[in-house]
Design a protein around this motif. Structure first.
Motif, PDB file in Angstrom:
ATOM      1  N   ALA A 110       1.903 -30.136  27.871  1.00  0.00           N
ATOM      2  CA  ALA A 110       2.356 -29.370  26.879  1.00  0.00           C
ATOM      3  C   ALA A 110       1.901 -27.844  26.885  1.00  0.00           C
ATOM      4  O   ALA A 110       0.569 -27.621  27.223  1.00  0.00           O
ATOM      5  CB  ALA A 110       1.869 -29.779  25.635  1.00  0.00           C
ATOM      6  N   VAL A 111       2.614 -26.992  26.656  1.00  0.00           N
ATOM      7  CA  VAL A 111       2.237 -25.351  26.748  1.00  0.00           C
ATOM      8  C   VAL A 111       2.303 -24.818  25.503  1.00  0.00           C
ATOM      9  O   VAL A 111       1.733 -23.582  25.204  1.00  0.00           O
ATOM     10  CB  VAL A 111       3.369 -24.740  27.946  1.00  0.00           C
ATOM     11  CG1 VAL A 111       3.218 -25.411  29.255  1.00  0.00           C
ATOM     12  CG2 VAL A 111       4.863 -24.692  27.183  1.00  0.00           C
ATOM     13  N   GLU A 112       2.829 -25.453  24.464  1.00  0.00           N
ATOM     14  CA  GLU A 112       2.463 -24.894  22.968  1.00  0.00           C
ATOM     15  C   GLU A 112       2.463 -26.158  22.160  1.00  0.00           C
ATOM     16  O   GLU A 112       2.787 -27.186  22.414  1.00  0.00           O
ATOM     17  CB  GLU A 112       3.780 -24.164  22.939  1.00  0.00           C
ATOM     18  CG  GLU A 112       5.065 -24.696  22.670  1.00  0.00           C
ATOM     19  CD  GLU A 112       6.194 -23.785  22.351  1.00  0.00           C
ATOM     20  OE1 GLU A 112       6.130 -22.292  22.860  1.00  0.00           O
ATOM     21  OE2 GLU A 112       7.631 -24.174  21.947  1.00  0.00           O
ATOM     22  N   PHE A 161       5.002 -13.790  20.376  1.00  0.00           N
ATOM     23  CA  PHE A 161       5.900 -14.867  19.762  1.00  0.00           C
ATOM     24  C   PHE A 161       5.073 -15.604  18.851  1.00  0.00           C
ATOM     25  O   PHE A 161       5.872 -16.541  18.256  1.00  0.00           O
ATOM     26  CB  PHE A 161       6.519 -15.308  20.933  1.00  0.00           C
ATOM     27  CG  PHE A 161       7.416 -14.680  21.904  1.00  0.00           C
ATOM     28  CD1 PHE A 161       8.702 -14.519  21.613  1.00  0.00           C
ATOM     29  CD2 PHE A 161       6.884 -14.045  22.789  1.00  0.00           C
ATOM     30  CE1 PHE A 161       9.316 -13.647  22.204  1.00  0.00           C
ATOM     31  CE2 PHE A 161       7.543 -13.366  23.837  1.00  0.00           C
ATOM     32  CZ  PHE A 161       8.945 -12.969  23.268  1.00  0.00           C
ATOM     33  N   SER A 162       3.820 -15.476  18.637  1.00  0.00           N
ATOM     34  CA  SER A 162       2.946 -16.242  17.576  1.00  0.00           C
ATOM     35  C   SER A 162       1.948 -15.472  16.746  1.00  0.00           C
ATOM     36  O   SER A 162       1.249 -15.953  16.380  1.00  0.00           O
ATOM     37  CB  SER A 162       2.196 -17.417  18.420  1.00  0.00           C
ATOM     38  OG  SER A 162       1.291 -16.510  19.246  1.00  0.00           O
ATOM     39  N   SER A 163       2.648 -14.035  16.442  1.00  0.00           N
ATOM     40  CA  SER A 163       2.125 -13.123  15.777  1.00  0.00           C
ATOM     41  C   SER A 163       2.911 -12.777  14.634  1.00  0.00           C
ATOM     42  O   SER A 163       4.128 -12.959  14.612  1.00  0.00           O
ATOM     43  CB  SER A 163       1.624 -11.853  16.270  1.00  0.00           C
ATOM     44  OG  SER A 163       0.558 -12.289  17.530  1.00  0.00           O
ATOM     45  N   ILE A 164       2.210 -12.103  13.514  1.00  0.00           N
ATOM     46  CA  ILE A 164       3.068 -11.557  12.380  1.00  0.00           C
ATOM     47  C   ILE A 164       3.360 -10.251  12.901  1.00  0.00           C
ATOM     48  O   ILE A 164       2.475  -9.446  13.399  1.00  0.00           O
ATOM     49  CB  ILE A 164       2.041 -11.543  11.191  1.00  0.00           C
ATOM     50  CG1 ILE A 164       1.337 -12.740  10.552  1.00  0.00           C
ATOM     51  CG2 ILE A 164       2.868 -10.662  10.124  1.00  0.00           C
ATOM     52  CD1 ILE A 164       2.558 -13.790  10.202  1.00  0.00           C
ATOM     53  N   ILE A 165       4.381  -9.761  12.828  1.00  0.00           N
ATOM     54  CA  ILE A 165       5.111  -8.453  13.013  1.00  0.00           C
ATOM     55  C   ILE A 165       5.408  -7.642  12.035  1.00  0.00           C
ATOM     56  O   ILE A 165       6.037  -8.256  10.859  1.00  0.00           O
ATOM     57  CB  ILE A 165       6.387  -8.536  14.110  1.00  0.00           C
ATOM     58  CG1 ILE A 165       6.088  -9.556  15.229  1.00  0.00           C
ATOM     59  CG2 ILE A 165       7.056  -7.318  14.452  1.00  0.00           C
ATOM     60  CD1 ILE A 165       7.327 -10.171  15.695  1.00  0.00           C
ATOM     61  N   PRO A 202       0.917 -20.862  21.713  1.00  0.00           N
ATOM     62  CA  PRO A 202       0.658 -21.263  22.938  1.00  0.00           C
ATOM     63  C   PRO A 202      -0.665 -22.109  23.352  1.00  0.00           C
ATOM     64  O   PRO A 202      -1.788 -21.948  22.289  1.00  0.00           O
ATOM     65  CB  PRO A 202       0.553 -19.784  23.918  1.00  0.00           C
ATOM     66  CG  PRO A 202       1.432 -18.857  22.863  1.00  0.00           C
ATOM     67  CD  PRO A 202       1.172 -19.439  21.428  1.00  0.00           C
ATOM     68  N   LEU A 203      -0.749 -22.878  24.128  1.00  0.00           N
ATOM     69  CA  LEU A 203      -1.930 -23.600  24.484  1.00  0.00           C
ATOM     70  C   LEU A 203      -2.414 -23.284  25.873  1.00  0.00           C
ATOM     71  O   LEU A 203      -1.696 -23.352  26.959  1.00  0.00           O
ATOM     72  CB  LEU A 203      -1.679 -25.059  24.659  1.00  0.00           C
ATOM     73  CG  LEU A 203      -2.600 -26.129  24.940  1.00  0.00           C
ATOM     74  CD1 LEU A 203      -3.803 -26.031  23.791  1.00  0.00           C
ATOM     75  CD2 LEU A 203      -2.288 -27.756  24.879  1.00  0.00           C
ATOM     76  N   HIS A 204      -3.748 -22.840  25.757  1.00  0.00           N
ATOM     77  CA  HIS A 204      -4.255 -22.448  26.903  1.00  0.00           C
ATOM     78  C   HIS A 204      -5.460 -23.225  27.298  1.00  0.00           C
ATOM     79  O   HIS A 204      -6.114 -23.855  26.679  1.00  0.00           O
ATOM     80  CB  HIS A 204      -5.153 -20.798  26.819  1.00  0.00           C
ATOM     81  CG  HIS A 204      -4.138 -19.954  26.552  1.00  0.00           C
ATOM     82  ND1 HIS A 204      -4.331 -18.622  26.282  1.00  0.00           N
ATOM     83  CD2 HIS A 204      -2.741 -19.867  26.552  1.00  0.00           C
ATOM     84  CE1 HIS A 204      -3.360 -17.795  26.155  1.00  0.00           C
ATOM     85  NE2 HIS A 204      -2.206 -18.574  26.362  1.00  0.00           N
ATOM     86  N   ASP A 222      -0.039 -38.519  18.145  1.00  0.00           N
ATOM     87  CA  ASP A 222      -1.045 -37.865  18.750  1.00  0.00           C
ATOM     88  C   ASP A 222      -0.735 -37.756  20.225  1.00  0.00           C
ATOM     89  O   ASP A 222      -1.338 -38.588  21.138  1.00  0.00           O
ATOM     90  CB  ASP A 222      -2.533 -38.438  18.419  1.00  0.00           C
ATOM     91  CG  ASP A 222      -3.634 -37.826  19.062  1.00  0.00           C
ATOM     92  OD1 ASP A 222      -3.438 -36.503  19.386  1.00  0.00           O
ATOM     93  OD2 ASP A 222      -4.798 -38.423  19.134  1.00  0.00           O
ATOM     94  N   MET A 223       0.270 -36.825  20.554  1.00  0.00           N
ATOM     95  CA  MET A 223       0.742 -36.736  21.898  1.00  0.00           C
ATOM     96  C   MET A 223      -0.157 -36.376  22.984  1.00  0.00           C
ATOM     97  O   MET A 223      -1.037 -35.483  22.565  1.00  0.00           O
ATOM     98  CB  MET A 223       1.999 -36.237  22.056  1.00  0.00           C
ATOM     99  CG  MET A 223       1.886 -34.586  21.686  1.00  0.00           C
ATOM    100  SD  MET A 223       3.434 -33.710  21.952  1.00  0.00           S
ATOM    101  CE  MET A 223       2.998 -31.825  21.789  1.00  0.00           C
ATOM    102  N   ALA A 224       0.175 -36.787  24.207  1.00  0.00           N
ATOM    103  CA  ALA A 224      -0.837 -36.396  25.322  1.00  0.00           C
ATOM    104  C   ALA A 224      -0.291 -34.780  25.516  1.00  0.00           C
ATOM    105  O   ALA A 224       0.865 -34.409  25.696  1.00  0.00           O
ATOM    106  CB  ALA A 224      -0.591 -36.952  26.496  1.00  0.00           C
ATOM    107  N   VAL A 225      -1.517 -33.883  25.980  1.00  0.00           N
ATOM    108  CA  VAL A 225      -1.168 -32.629  26.324  1.00  0.00           C
ATOM    109  C   VAL A 225      -1.387 -32.215  27.536  1.00  0.00           C
ATOM    110  O   VAL A 225      -0.844 -31.182  28.262  1.00  0.00           O
ATOM    111  CB  VAL A 225      -1.879 -31.584  25.219  1.00  0.00           C
ATOM    112  CG1 VAL A 225      -1.377 -31.702  23.891  1.00  0.00           C
ATOM    113  CG2 VAL A 225      -3.111 -31.746  25.296  1.00  0.00           C
ATOM    114  N   LEU A 226      -2.386 -33.044  28.218  1.00  0.00           N
ATOM    115  CA  LEU A 226      -2.771 -32.803  29.610  1.00  0.00           C
ATOM    116  C   LEU A 226      -3.597 -33.945  30.121  1.00  0.00           C
ATOM    117  O   LEU A 226      -3.967 -34.807  29.315  1.00  0.00           O
ATOM    118  CB  LEU A 226      -3.496 -31.569  29.921  1.00  0.00           C
ATOM    119  CG  LEU A 226      -4.978 -31.473  29.180  1.00  0.00           C
ATOM    120  CD1 LEU A 226      -6.134 -32.107  30.098  1.00  0.00           C
ATOM    121  CD2 LEU A 226      -5.313 -29.964  28.946  1.00  0.00           C
TER     122      LEU A 226
END
Length: 221
Positions: free
Chosen positions: A131-133, A60-64, A108-110, A183-187
């Protein structure tokens, strides 16, 4: 070359009824490809390879590489519709990409370093993911599979923001490009609530509820 290759055919039979017939045949998924200098095109994607590719988060975040009856297009997934309760994909939107033009896409954020995190391991804290992405701008060649944020040294009471994510070369945050106000909080790593405190609060709440109930009964009489 892309890690993901899908084969598709042109759809000449259009409309909701045609899409339903296609899904009932259970061999292809109705879709549309749009963008660039070409007109939108209705297509049907080979189901088996599509479902297998969609099992990967990176899809979902790649060139296809989309092969439409011998014509190759480079695309990204823009929308994917799923059946409300069955494990079925009912329609997909693909957007053409140009190697020379930046695209905007959610990556996606890991979170890494959770097992070594000071706030969790030594300070009785817990991780709250906000945030997850993350939305980014980049050229297709610079598109990352995911973004990482390391919390190994994070202590209890700490909140990390978009600006704390180390972006790969050529990749920029969409929100931070607007202003620092975005600059939103992510975790965050917060103190784990004491169980005794939670039980006390529960008992107090129940007591208050009983008292107010008796009062209401008296007034009613």
């Amino acid at each position: 070359m892309s890690d993901f290759i899908l084969n598709a055919s042109v759809r000449s039979d259009l409309g909701k009824g045609a899409s339903r017939r296609l899904r009932r045949a259970n061999e292809q998924v109705p879709a549309v490809v749009y963008g660039g200098d070409k007109a939108p095109q209705a297509i049907a994607v080979e189901k088996t390879s599509f479902y297998k590719a969609a099992e990967s988060e990176a899809f979902f975040s790649s060139i296809i590489d989309l092969n439409i009856e011998g014509t190759k297009e480079q695309v990204i997934v823009r929308d994917l519709q799923r059946h409300p309760f069955k494990p079925l994909m009912t329609h997909a939107d693909f957007m053409r990409v140009d190697a020379k033009q930046e695209i905007t896409i959610n990556i996606p954020l890991h979170v890494t370093g959770e097992e070594q995190c000071v706030g969790i391991k030594d300070q009785d804290g817990e991780l709250h993911t906000l945030a997850v992405e993350v939305a980014v701008y980049c050229l297709p060649k610079d598109l990352p599979d995911n973004l990482e944020i390391d919390i190994s040294d994070v202590e209890v009471g700490t909140t990390l923001h978009l600006s704390d994510i180390k972006m790969p070369e050529g990749v920029r945050s969409v929100d931070l490009a607007h202003s620092d106000e975005h600059d939103m909080a992510v975790l965050s790593v917060v103190k784990m609530k004491d169980r005794d405190d939670e039980e006390d609060e529960t008992e107090e709440g129940e007591g208050e509820g009983e008292g107010s109930g008796e009062g209401e009964g008296d007034n009613a009489e």
